[in-house]
Design a protein around this motif. Sequence first.
Motif, short mmCIF file in Angstrom:
data_model
loop_
_atom_site.label_atom_id
_atom_site.label_comp_id
_atom_site.label_asym_id
_atom_site.label_seq_id
_atom_site.Cartn_x
_atom_site.Cartn_y
_atom_site.Cartn_z
N SER C 470 7.39 0.67 -9.36
CA SER C 470 7.76 2.08 -9.18
C SER C 470 7.18 2.63 -7.88
O SER C 470 5.96 2.69 -7.72
CB SER C 470 7.24 2.88 -10.38
OG SER C 470 7.51 4.25 -10.19
N PRO C 471 8.03 3.07 -6.96
CA PRO C 471 7.52 3.60 -5.69
C PRO C 471 6.63 4.83 -5.89
O PRO C 471 6.90 5.66 -6.73
CB PRO C 471 8.78 3.98 -4.93
CG PRO C 471 9.86 3.17 -5.55
CD PRO C 471 9.49 3.04 -6.99
N PHE C 472 5.60 4.91 -5.09
CA PHE C 472 4.62 6.00 -5.20
C PHE C 472 4.30 6.51 -3.80
O PHE C 472 4.04 5.74 -2.89
CB PHE C 472 3.35 5.46 -5.87
CG PHE C 472 2.30 6.51 -6.09
CD1 PHE C 472 2.26 7.21 -7.30
CD2 PHE C 472 1.36 6.82 -5.12
CE1 PHE C 472 1.31 8.19 -7.51
CE2 PHE C 472 0.40 7.80 -5.33
CZ PHE C 472 0.37 8.49 -6.53
N GLY C 473 4.28 7.82 -3.65
CA GLY C 473 3.93 8.40 -2.36
C GLY C 473 4.49 9.79 -2.26
O GLY C 473 5.28 10.21 -3.11
N GLY C 474 4.04 10.53 -1.24
CA GLY C 474 4.31 11.96 -1.27
C GLY C 474 5.15 12.53 -0.15
O GLY C 474 5.42 11.89 0.86
N ARG C 482 5.94 4.92 1.18
CA ARG C 482 5.82 4.67 -0.25
C ARG C 482 5.11 3.35 -0.48
O ARG C 482 5.22 2.43 0.32
CB ARG C 482 7.21 4.60 -0.91
CG ARG C 482 7.96 5.93 -0.90
CD ARG C 482 7.30 6.97 -1.80
NE ARG C 482 7.99 8.26 -1.74
CZ ARG C 482 7.70 9.23 -0.87
NH1 ARG C 482 6.73 9.07 0.04
NH2 ARG C 482 8.38 10.35 -0.88
N GLU C 483 4.41 3.28 -1.60
CA GLU C 483 3.81 2.03 -2.04
C GLU C 483 4.37 1.70 -3.41
O GLU C 483 4.59 2.60 -4.21
CB GLU C 483 2.29 2.15 -2.09
CG GLU C 483 1.67 2.34 -0.72
CD GLU C 483 0.15 2.42 -0.77
OE1 GLU C 483 -0.37 3.40 -1.32
OE2 GLU C 483 -0.50 1.49 -0.26
N GLY C 484 4.56 0.44 -3.68
CA GLY C 484 5.11 0.03 -4.96
C GLY C 484 6.61 -0.17 -4.88
O GLY C 484 7.30 0.49 -4.10
N GLY C 485 7.07 -1.12 -5.65
CA GLY C 485 8.51 -1.38 -5.73
C GLY C 485 9.07 -1.95 -4.44
O GLY C 485 8.34 -2.34 -3.52
#
Lengths: 320, 287, 496
Positions: C470-474, C482-485
Amino acid sequence: MQRIISLQNHNGEKVSIASPPIDAVMLHERADSFTKRSVKKQSKMDALYKCIEMIDLTTLEGADTVGKVKQLCSKARFPITTELADELAGLPNYKPIPQVAAVCVYPSMVQTAKDALRGTTIKVASVATAFPAGQIPLKTRLQDVKDAVSAGADEIDMVINRGAFLAGDYQTVFDEIEQVKAACDKAHLKVILETGELSTYDKVRLASEIAMEAGADFIKTSTGKVSPAATIPVTLVMLQAILDFYDRTGKIIGMKPAGGIRNAKQAIHYLVMVNEVMGPRWLTPDLFRFGASSLLNDILKQIYKQVTGRYAYDKSFSLD
Amino acid sequence: MAGLNGMNTTVAKTIKLYIGGAFPRTESGRSFPVYAHDSKKVYAHLCRASRKDVRNAVSIAKSALAGWSSRSAYNRSQILYRMAEMTEGKRAEFVETFVQTLGYSQEQSNGAVDQAIDAFVYYAGFADKYQQVIGSVNPVTGPHHNFTTPEAVGVVALLCSDEFDFGQLVTRIAAITCSGNTAVVLLSENGAAVLAPLAEVFATSDLPGGVINLLSGFMDELYLHMASHMEVDSICCDCNDTKIIATVKEEAVHNLKRVVLNSPKEPGLQNILNFVEFKTVWHPVGD
Amino acid sequence: MNKTISANNKKNAGETDFVFDYSPALESTDMVKINKQNKLFINGKWTSGKSGKFFDTINPANGEKLAELTEANAEDVDRAVKAARKAFEGSWSKLAPKQRGRYLFRIARIIQERSREIAVLETMDNGKPIKESRDFDIPQVAAHFFYYAGWADKLEYLFNGRNVSPIGVAGQIIPWNFPLLMAAWKIAPALAAGNCVVLKPAETTSLTALLLGEIIEEAGVPPGVVNIITGAGATGAALVNHPDVNKIAFTGSTEVGKIIARSTVNTAKKLTLELGGKSAHIVYEDAALDQAVESVVNGIYFNQGHVCCAGSRLLVEESIADIFVTKLKRRMTSLRVGDPLDKNTDVGAINSAGELKKIKGLIANAIEDGIEYYEPEATTLPQKGYYLKPCFFNNVAASATICRREIFGPVLAIQTFRTPEEAIQKANDTTYGLAAGIWSEKGSKIHKTAQALKAGVIWANTYNKFDPSSPFGGYNESGWGREGGRHGLLPYVEVK
């Protein structure tokens, strides 16, 4: 969205029942958190003793006989043999094993149980209202209740009309509980929702609200005849209903999970839940019960282990 | 013929700014001359936009953002396609502008218009597809539905290349707007006369006012105000001046605006990726 | 208003004597070995720092020193970057992608096998409850390596058939709130894409990163592919400013993120930033209230509130605000604050004395400003170590500091709203844009709100959920990238 249902009570007064929605996934997360508590050492011993005091020792079989019920009552009074009690008595951690809260039997066995428990504080509970299905005319169900009460039952465990509930006829469900309550006279009323047949937590919550508004002293998960019976999440839904009802009305309702609680570890999870959700106020047999049969022996085994340091074997304890 | 100094008496067109769907003059009243290619003949006096025009354009772009980004992708697609149609309709005017001010041949000019039309059509066709290409449904562990979708970054400032490239300019504007961003474009002096026909394309394409804003002016004077404006969410720097790039990066830090450098000149997916933000949504699966 | 159960409501006096207070259940630290002095992991070897200087790392649960860490200087950074460059141009890039993946799979497996040891060390070094390091951090670390391992030989699918290439040497700087998990978030995608890295863990929480160095060694990863150097801000700055680093990935405060962004202005370095937040948790009146309470508690008190995406602003619909706050208070009384190694601890130790002081200062200022404050009275804190009661401020003005600034502690600011438009407007009224929560049983309202919120991660009817896929970031000042995915690989590749 909160569900609001308008019903009428036996005086013709309007009763408004509000039932909030339940999110199943977050409910499960909270429920899991109770099972991850580590209850060891003295706190475990205290919990085990407390669990015994909360048991409604139950036999609800077609094959029940007078003899079987008498044996069960004996077990309720003396959970362990005097021989074993003597063996444990000298050990440092040992306290005398308490009696269970109640014995739970069919109406035909109430008299037998009452006689067997005379002179104790152990209550006699009886499943009435054509347990477990409840699928006979109301008149007969009410008579069932009256018979049990007049035979000496202290507590009546009724089943709700799931057919009416699932059909959306909440008025009938409410009326019947009110009438059973009236038939109970001084006996305490536990209302069994049979959560395994209600299918969703939203419905469990709604049924809890109806039962409490209609006069239940306790609400109870299951008959034990339908799978799934009691679970931690379904009990959590009902506990939160009880807490909200208390906040709203000031009335204190008890909770009884029943069926499927077979070992001490599970029972402690329930105790943790009651402790954390309701606070210590509810940690009393007046407000929390386990409907169980094989649970008692497993708790005794755990106590044996805690006291002696040895794992018990099954035959240390009588089956009933 | 649009030349002011032409040997005829046709009515010349005044080239103004394009802000909020209107054609205002610069509030500063300043202008700068654009010459016919390789000559001293003034082709037109262009508005020399000021700091206040930048500010004005950014706040208008900002207020146009919610409406534009919530339009359906299909609708944005239709409007971009309409731009291609209007560009085709104004082909002669674009060609004339390029021939006159940039010294392009007819063939070159037509090639530039073709590229621009291709870019509009390309992104018209991409507006309702890139979400499927770069978004995802993510296989998370546990009872949750989880998906990632691209969204507009917000207000994008575009500092154009000093080597005028019509295809690149349209590629940039179309890519920026097709995903729901709004744009404030600072044309470089070289080629700024394209503002006139281009703004008219936008003005006649059912594009809501404020989505695309075109400014002509001096890069050196204005880039800083674009880069430092806190309501600008992303800045794309196509000019090659290393000093400008460094300053843009420096100023961008204040609100951590996204800085886009070296974006491809040709239409493609990367140009969309450079101007979107990814949003990931979780929801439980239960009853 | 607060109708909590009091002793007066007793049905039978004397029946509530039973106090169910779980006995201490401390996780054993037997499996953990901590070196008194720790070296740097450069070019596959454990090497002393050139400065000869060390600094202490403290167990926040009791304030005692756990070990000494090497303070890496610019020369050490240079050695690490050179080692990474050499590996990037040599052994690592010559490996078949599938072989790269094998190493990552191997790392994931070793982490799973040594999970208990790692979890205990993480808790000792960071102060987070063992149940979180055991059930969340370390399983997620393994899952992250496992996820990206599989990407190593499938990079052609990242951009629909276009080839991608690695960027080169990545300098990675990570925070102290999820020490090993942040290391995994950084290293796994970088390596999967074929880059080599120099990782600098936070100065207060380096021990599990060093343990990861051992695991990487054990996995047989070629020397120089991963280098781990310890130190504080100066070490980080040396890494950021090293001319031969191609990419910087930073997770930490917005303040430091901006410093890093400034220092790369005159370079071609690529930069991703995962920064702070002031995320809103919106509870509509039609929410499943008891579960929403659970979500709010989890959203702000998870990991002592040391979470960049913490739901630090509760926006609750005015019609249910009183009942919600009552339920929240009641729920907070059952949170157990204490020794992080106790398996029953819900809220552990604040990571450092400095952080504790900072949070306490912000709380004190808000109390001084007359903002309505609540902390559970009965909650007790250990004598030694750095602890704080979970708390909230009610009826907070949008302009209040505690409503705007990231506190990074167990402090919740509560506001009310009357309409969805107001909820969205208040939620978006922040310079950050990392995450947001929405509670409602109405699907269309959830989607409308989710679309309107300017945040990279939206948790609807849940909060603080993470997954490697799951992408994470703001958005905005919460960072870049983004981090993830699949999206988490994009910052580590060039598209050809």
